[in-house]
Design an enzyme around this catalytic site. Structure first.
Site, PDB file in Angstrom:
ATOM      1  N   ARG A 161      81.186  61.498  17.018  1.00 23.87           N
ATOM      2  CA  ARG A 161      81.658  61.743  15.657  1.00 23.87           C
ATOM      3  C   ARG A 161      82.816  62.746  15.641  1.00 23.87           C
ATOM      4  O   ARG A 161      83.785  62.583  14.918  1.00 23.87           O
ATOM      5  CB  ARG A 161      80.480  62.271  14.824  1.00 23.87           C
ATOM      6  CG  ARG A 161      80.573  62.017  13.349  1.00 23.87           C
ATOM      7  CD  ARG A 161      79.283  62.457  12.706  1.00 23.87           C
ATOM      8  NE  ARG A 161      78.286  61.404  12.742  1.00 23.87           N
ATOM      9  CZ  ARG A 161      78.019  60.584  11.726  1.00 23.87           C
ATOM     10  NH1 ARG A 161      78.695  60.692  10.606  1.00 23.87           N
ATOM     11  NH2 ARG A 161      77.097  59.665  11.828  1.00 23.87           N
ATOM     12  N   ASP A 181      68.798  64.219  20.287  1.00 23.71           N
ATOM     13  CA  ASP A 181      69.549  64.982  19.288  1.00 23.71           C
ATOM     14  C   ASP A 181      70.083  64.142  18.140  1.00 23.71           C
ATOM     15  O   ASP A 181      71.049  64.519  17.487  1.00 23.71           O
ATOM     16  CB  ASP A 181      70.719  65.681  19.993  1.00 23.71           C
ATOM     17  CG  ASP A 181      71.572  64.709  20.799  1.00 23.71           C
ATOM     18  OD1 ASP A 181      71.491  63.497  20.529  1.00 23.71           O
ATOM     19  OD2 ASP A 181      72.325  65.158  21.681  1.00 23.71           O
ATOM     20  N   GLU A 238      74.904  66.558  16.467  1.00 23.73           N
ATOM     21  CA  GLU A 238      73.835  66.602  17.478  1.00 23.73           C
ATOM     22  C   GLU A 238      73.384  68.019  17.854  1.00 23.73           C
ATOM     23  O   GLU A 238      72.197  68.254  18.067  1.00 23.73           O
ATOM     24  CB  GLU A 238      74.257  65.842  18.745  1.00 23.73           C
ATOM     25  CG  GLU A 238      74.312  64.325  18.580  1.00 23.73           C
ATOM     26  CD  GLU A 238      75.634  63.832  18.023  1.00 23.73           C
ATOM     27  OE1 GLU A 238      76.513  64.672  17.710  1.00 23.73           O
ATOM     28  OE2 GLU A 238      75.796  62.613  17.881  1.00 23.73           O
ATOM     29  N   GLU A 267      63.850  65.609  26.376  1.00 25.53           N
ATOM     30  CA  GLU A 267      65.246  66.078  26.574  1.00 25.53           C
ATOM     31  C   GLU A 267      65.522  67.277  25.660  1.00 25.53           C
ATOM     32  O   GLU A 267      66.517  67.337  24.928  1.00 25.53           O
ATOM     33  CB  GLU A 267      66.277  64.972  26.324  1.00 25.53           C
ATOM     34  CG  GLU A 267      67.633  65.255  26.937  1.00 25.53           C
ATOM     35  CD  GLU A 267      68.708  64.239  26.544  1.00 25.53           C
ATOM     36  OE1 GLU A 267      69.002  64.097  25.360  1.00 25.53           O
ATOM     37  OE2 GLU A 267      69.249  63.599  27.449  1.00 25.53           O
ATOM     38  N   HIS A 293      82.366  50.933  20.743  1.00 27.97           N
ATOM     39  CA  HIS A 293      81.164  51.218  19.947  1.00 27.97           C
ATOM     40  C   HIS A 293      81.212  50.450  18.620  1.00 27.97           C
ATOM     41  O   HIS A 293      82.288  50.143  18.116  1.00 27.97           O
ATOM     42  CB  HIS A 293      81.140  52.737  19.669  1.00 27.97           C
ATOM     43  CG  HIS A 293      79.806  53.288  19.294  1.00 27.97           C
ATOM     44  ND1 HIS A 293      79.372  53.326  17.996  1.00 27.97           N
ATOM     45  CD2 HIS A 293      78.829  53.842  20.042  1.00 27.97           C
ATOM     46  CE1 HIS A 293      78.170  53.891  17.969  1.00 27.97           C
ATOM     47  NE2 HIS A 293      77.814  54.212  19.199  1.00 27.97           N
ATOM     48  N   HIS A 308      82.952  57.563  21.504  1.00 27.69           N
ATOM     49  CA  HIS A 308      82.469  57.263  20.152  1.00 27.69           C
ATOM     50  C   HIS A 308      82.003  58.477  19.359  1.00 27.69           C
ATOM     51  O   HIS A 308      81.634  58.357  18.198  1.00 27.69           O
ATOM     52  CB  HIS A 308      81.279  56.299  20.243  1.00 27.69           C
ATOM     53  CG  HIS A 308      80.084  56.943  20.893  1.00 27.69           C
ATOM     54  ND1 HIS A 308      79.943  57.019  22.249  1.00 27.69           N
ATOM     55  CD2 HIS A 308      79.017  57.586  20.365  1.00 27.69           C
ATOM     56  CE1 HIS A 308      78.837  57.665  22.537  1.00 27.69           C
ATOM     57  NE2 HIS A 308      78.249  58.028  21.412  1.00 27.69           N
TER      58      HIS A 308
HETATM   59  N1  UDP Z   1      75.533  51.928  27.092  1.00 31.57           N
HETATM   60  C1  UDP Z   1      75.193  50.581  27.079  1.00 31.57           C
HETATM   61  N2  UDP Z   1      76.140  49.669  26.717  1.00 31.57           N
HETATM   62  C2  UDP Z   1      77.416  50.019  26.387  1.00 31.57           C
HETATM   63  C3  UDP Z   1      77.756  51.405  26.391  1.00 31.57           C
HETATM   64  C4  UDP Z   1      76.781  52.329  26.742  1.00 31.57           C
HETATM   65  O1  UDP Z   1      74.048  50.223  27.378  1.00 31.57           O
HETATM   66  O2  UDP Z   1      78.216  49.138  26.079  1.00 31.57           O
HETATM   67  C5  UDP Z   1      74.510  52.907  27.485  1.00 31.57           C
HETATM   68  C6  UDP Z   1      74.937  53.922  28.542  1.00 31.57           C
HETATM   69  O3  UDP Z   1      74.744  53.413  29.833  1.00 31.57           O
HETATM   70  C7  UDP Z   1      74.052  55.121  28.253  1.00 31.57           C
HETATM   71  C8  UDP Z   1      73.790  55.013  26.754  1.00 31.57           C
HETATM   72  O4  UDP Z   1      74.216  53.722  26.349  1.00 31.57           O
HETATM   73  O5  UDP Z   1      72.792  55.025  28.893  1.00 31.57           O
HETATM   74  C9  UDP Z   1      74.576  56.078  26.055  1.00 31.57           C
HETATM   75  O6  UDP Z   1      74.528  55.880  24.702  1.00 31.57           O
HETATM   76  P1  UDP Z   1      75.602  56.525  23.738  1.00 31.57           P
HETATM   77  O7  UDP Z   1      76.858  56.734  24.515  1.00 31.57           O
HETATM   78  O8  UDP Z   1      75.629  55.677  22.528  1.00 31.57           O
HETATM   79  O9  UDP Z   1      74.957  57.901  23.317  1.00 31.57           O
HETATM   80  P2  UDP Z   1      74.935  59.350  23.960  1.00 31.57           P
HETATM   81  O10 UDP Z   1      74.383  59.245  25.335  1.00 31.57           O
HETATM   82  O11 UDP Z   1      76.326  59.889  23.923  1.00 31.57           O
HETATM   83  O12 UDP Z   1      74.017  60.109  23.051  1.00 31.57           O
END
Ligand code: UDP
Length: 374
Positions: A210, A96, A132, A118, A241, A208
């Protein structure tokens, strides 16, 4: 040869597409290429290094404090040039992000079929998560093959008018990525763990989104501060982040507080290790909501809504909103109530079985074989 071009730009897309790319590379009859936009430069590169993925094309679009207009604009311009040179048979996108939407739109302009990994997650709230929810809805209408992670995601796609024969329930590829990491020898522990006494409880925090920037982030930080004040055995690790709007609030509110450790984003195996060491997890991250149940860790989701209700339904995740009082009270309740804690810390896997990537590649092969035969 079937030419498949996988396009992504951020950390979560890279984590969730890495196992698919590995399968594409192994598959017979497929020539797999990878293009990245670089929407999140450093955090993306961490994952590319980890899974040893060398992009064939890197559009490197990222700007400091970039707006959605800039990300979309720069992705479209870069992808137009790329599609002038490459004419893949299928473009694969994930999730997304703005990269995902821009890549699906660019492929549509060039009349190239799109596969969406997904597909079908929804909150039905246009502005939450922002942008998203709209990115994935727009990607749905531009896609030809929809890889839904769960039955609920499939239902959502049907509700949007997607023909059932174009939807494939595969499981979420994040479970494949997670299993891959858990099979590797244990990674070096993060140094922050040495500063935390063994008998204390750790809360891992990652926030993190938005729509949580500004006031909600201030509230979240206030609740975290109060939690540490009220529970003397509590230590908090916050992976902060790279978005400057997250960092400004978190560092102003929580820096130099006793028992609160603000750390830089860590590589994926380290984050998995930190999750496994945590007593519970507070997050607004989508990926972490999907990983924590596999690790048996309760997740409190600091959002008003989630497109991943499967964890909530399984009783291993709970929506706690973003106001300081509710984040504090719900977390305090879980810290005090052992019975509730035990109920929420079961290992559950509502998101997949680790074979999603294999299924996706088999479906692609089958689909194009049939198309050729017609
Ligand atoms: N993640 C990581 N290092 C960190 C924080 C998160 O590798 O310091 C991983 C986490 O395990 C997950 C992914 O990043 O698999 C999630 O990414 P993010 O939270 O940026 O995006 P979202 O999933 O909310 O789209």
């Amino acid at each position: 040869m079937l030419n498949v071009l996988t396009i992504f730009g951020t950390r979560p897309e890279a984590i969730k597409l890495a196992p698919v790319i590995k399968e594409l590379q192994k598959a017979s009859g497929i020539c797999s290429k990878v293009a990245v936009t670089g929407q999140h430069r450093q955090m993306l590169d961490q994952v590319l290094d980890l899974f040893q993925i060398k992009p064939d094309v890197d559009l490197n679009i990222m700007l400091h404090n970039q707006s959605l207009f800039q990300i979309t604009n720069r992705s479209l311009t870069g992808l137009e040039k790329l599609f002038d040179q490459e004419r893949p048979d299928l473009v694969l996108v994930q999730g997304d992000t703005t990269t995902c939407f821009a890549a699906a739109l660019s492929a549509f302009y060039c009349q190239i079929p799109v596969g969406h990994v997904e597909a079908g997650l929804r909150t039905e709230n246009k502005y939450n998560p922002f942008p998203e929810e709209m990115n994935r809805r727009l990607t749905t209408v531009l896609s030809d093959l929809h890889f839904a992670p769960t039955d609920l995601a499939k239902e959502n796609l049907i509700q949007c008018g997607v023909p059932e024969k174009k939807i494939f329930v595969t499981g979420n590829t994040i479970v494949d990525a997670l299993q891959n990491i858990l099979e590797q020898p244990i990674h070096d522990a993060h140094p922050v763990l040495e500063r935390i006494p063994h008998n204390s409880r750790i809360i891992l925090v990652e926030a993190h989104r938005r729509e949580n920037l500004g006031n909600p982030m201030e509230n979240i930080c206030q609740a975290l501060d109060k939690l540490v004040e009220n529970f003397p055995d509590l230590h908090l690790i916050f992976s902060v982040h790279k978005n400057p709007k997250v960092r400004e609030v978190v560092y102003r509110k929580l820096q130099n507080k006793e028992r609160i450790f603000l750390i830089e984003p860590v590589d994926y195996p380290t984050l998995i290790h930190l999750q496994s060491k945590a007593y519970l997890i507070l997050t607004d991250s989508g990926g972490i909501q999907e990983e924590a149940p596999s690790l048996g860790k309760p997740v409190l989701v600091m959002r008003k809504t989630t497109e991943r209700p499967e964890g909530v339904k399984a009783g291993v995740a709970k929506l706690v909103g973003t106001n300081a009082k509710s984040v504090f009270l719900e977390t305090a309740r879980l810290l005090k109530d052992k019975k509730l804690y035990n109920k929420m810390s079961r290992i559950a896997n509502p998101y997949g079985d680790g074979k999603a990537s294999k299924r996706i590649v088999q479906i692609i092969q089958h689909h194009f074989k049939r198309k050729k035969e017609k």
